[in-house]
Design an enzyme around this catalytic site. Structure first.
Site, PDB file in Angstrom:
ATOM      1  N   LYS A 102       0.994  -1.238  -0.136  1.00 37.32           N
ATOM      2  CA  LYS A 102       0.031  -0.100  -0.100  1.00 37.32           C
ATOM      3  C   LYS A 102       1.008   1.257   0.110  1.00 37.32           C
ATOM      4  O   LYS A 102       1.486   1.619   1.083  1.00 37.32           O
ATOM      5  CB  LYS A 102      -0.752  -0.139   1.395  1.00 37.32           C
ATOM      6  CG  LYS A 102      -1.829   1.502   1.412  1.00 37.32           C
ATOM      7  CD  LYS A 102      -2.576   1.377   2.531  1.00 37.32           C
ATOM      8  CE  LYS A 102      -2.961   2.798   2.917  1.00 37.32           C
ATOM      9  NZ  LYS A 102      -3.949   3.021   4.025  1.00 37.32           N
ATOM     10  N   ALA A 189      -9.659   5.424   4.082  1.00 37.59           N
ATOM     11  CA  ALA A 189      -9.515   6.374   4.779  1.00 37.59           C
ATOM     12  C   ALA A 189     -10.842   7.297   5.117  1.00 37.59           C
ATOM     13  O   ALA A 189     -11.371   7.626   4.037  1.00 37.59           O
ATOM     14  CB  ALA A 189      -8.605   7.385   4.544  1.00 37.59           C
ATOM     15  N   GLY A 190     -11.131   7.428   6.269  1.00 36.93           N
ATOM     16  CA  GLY A 190     -12.177   8.698   6.654  1.00 36.93           C
ATOM     17  C   GLY A 190     -13.485   7.948   6.868  1.00 36.93           C
ATOM     18  O   GLY A 190     -14.402   8.581   7.457  1.00 36.93           O
ATOM     19  N   THR A 212      -9.428   3.124  11.719  1.00 35.23           N
ATOM     20  CA  THR A 212      -9.834   3.918  12.781  1.00 35.23           C
ATOM     21  C   THR A 212     -11.214   3.555  13.190  1.00 35.23           C
ATOM     22  O   THR A 212     -11.569   3.686  14.488  1.00 35.23           O
ATOM     23  CB  THR A 212      -9.430   5.518  12.820  1.00 35.23           C
ATOM     24  OG1 THR A 212      -8.250   5.652  12.548  1.00 35.23           O
ATOM     25  CG2 THR A 212     -10.023   6.391  14.067  1.00 35.23           C
TER      26      THR A 212
END
Lengths: 260, 66
Positions: A102, A189-190, A212
């Site tokens: 990645k 992401a996000g 996350t």
């Protein structure tokens, strides 16, 4: 309708959810969450060994073994192409010649937005060196096209800043990227909660990568399970072909036979 | 002799091979990758490569990350 599996760099995967291994309380929770998520591709970071650490302490790859999962080493923390390339080469050595990586090259500490020109440079070098590059990028469709043309095996536009949990901020750009791509598009992401993952899949993305959203949930193992279902639900909804949006109402019950 | 190991100046015996260093650090059975002066030393070559004074060595492993 039977879905095709996700294919990345010639290998097929049943799960369209990819997960990271950072920010968990401990290795036990890391493994439990990954198992609950059903993810087959798992990202790791490459960092200096702790010299003088207790040699009996288990390490991440003992708990998330490369023969059970597809390990996706990242270039997290790199702000230029050289360090990203260096990281990928070390990762390849670490994982016995494994070429899937990645690529992420950051441009700003506050937003962790990708540095696009350094990303393009690193992608070219890595592809030429035989790596299978899954590349973190922004939601610019032109950049996505360029990264695909360079030879990246997957393009991974961000939904929102890394770790922000804001969900997909620009669905129209994501649709544009998806519709013009010939390689898998994986939102990376996000993502914050299960509905964000479902939205990504409803837009036609091939997969979702998150860390996350699971690790920072109150109950990470339960959130991992929710994300698994969110990705599956979104994918089925996409394949089912949603109804059109309408300005006005359209009754679901017939008028004929009304007795009042 | 003095070398730089993971960014820290470190004193090690003279005429140390990379394999010797790995053993000294109790890292023999760990999955890791090693760079000597910015060049990767493949695992199969650890015995054959000798460390010289002033060499910079990086030893890395996989940890949790997104």
């Amino acid at each position: 309708m039977q879905d095709q599996p996700l294919t990345v760099a010639g290998k097929t995967y049943q799960s369209r959810l990819l997960v990271g291994t950072g920010k968990y309380k401990n290795l036990e929770e890391t493994r439990a969450a990954i198992l609950a998520s059903g993810a087959e591709i798992v990202t790791v970071a490459i960092r200096r060994t702790n010299i003088g650490q207790n040699p009996d302490e288990p390490s991440l790859l003992e708990v998330i073994p490369p023969d059970e999962f597809t390990i996706l080493p990242n270039t997290a923390g790199c702000y230029d192409a050289d360090s990203a390339v260096r990281t990928c080469r070390l990762a390849r050595e670490l994982l016995d010649g494994h070429t899937l990586v990645k690529l992420e090259v950051l441009g700003d500490e506050k937003t962790l937005f990708p540095h696009i020109t350094e990303t393009l440079k690193a992608a070219e070098t890595l592809v030429a060196d035989g790596f299978d590059v899954m590349v973190y990028t922004n939601d610019d469709p032109i950049v996505a096209r360029e990264l695909e043309q360079i030879g990246c095996v997957a393009v991974m536009p961000l939904a929102a800043p890394i770790g922000s949990g804001l969900g997909i901020r620009n669905p129209y750009n994501i649709i544009e990227i998806v519709e013009n791509a010939n390689v898998p598009i994986i939102v990376d992401a996000g993502v914050g909660t299960a509905s964000d993952a479902a939205v990504a899949m409803e837009l036609g993305c091939d997969g979702v990568l998150m860390n996350t959203a699971i690790a920072a949930a109150q109950n990470p193992v339960l959130m991992a399970s929710a994300m698994k279902k969110g990705v599956e639900a979104g994918r089925e909804a996409f394949l089912a072909g949603r109804m059109p949006r309408k300005r006005f109402a359209s009754a679901s019950s017939p008028i004929d036979g009304a007795f009042f | 002799m003095e070398i730089v190991l993971n960014g820290e100046p470190t004193d090690v015996p003279d005429r140390l091979s990379v394999a010797d260093l790995i053993q000294r650090l109790s890292l023999e059975n760990k999955r890791l990758a090693l760079e000597l002066n910015r060049e990767i030393v493949p695992r199969g070559c650890y015995d054959e490569v000798t460390i010289k004074p002033g060499d910079a060595i990086e030893i890395v492993h996989a940890i949790g990350g997104g």
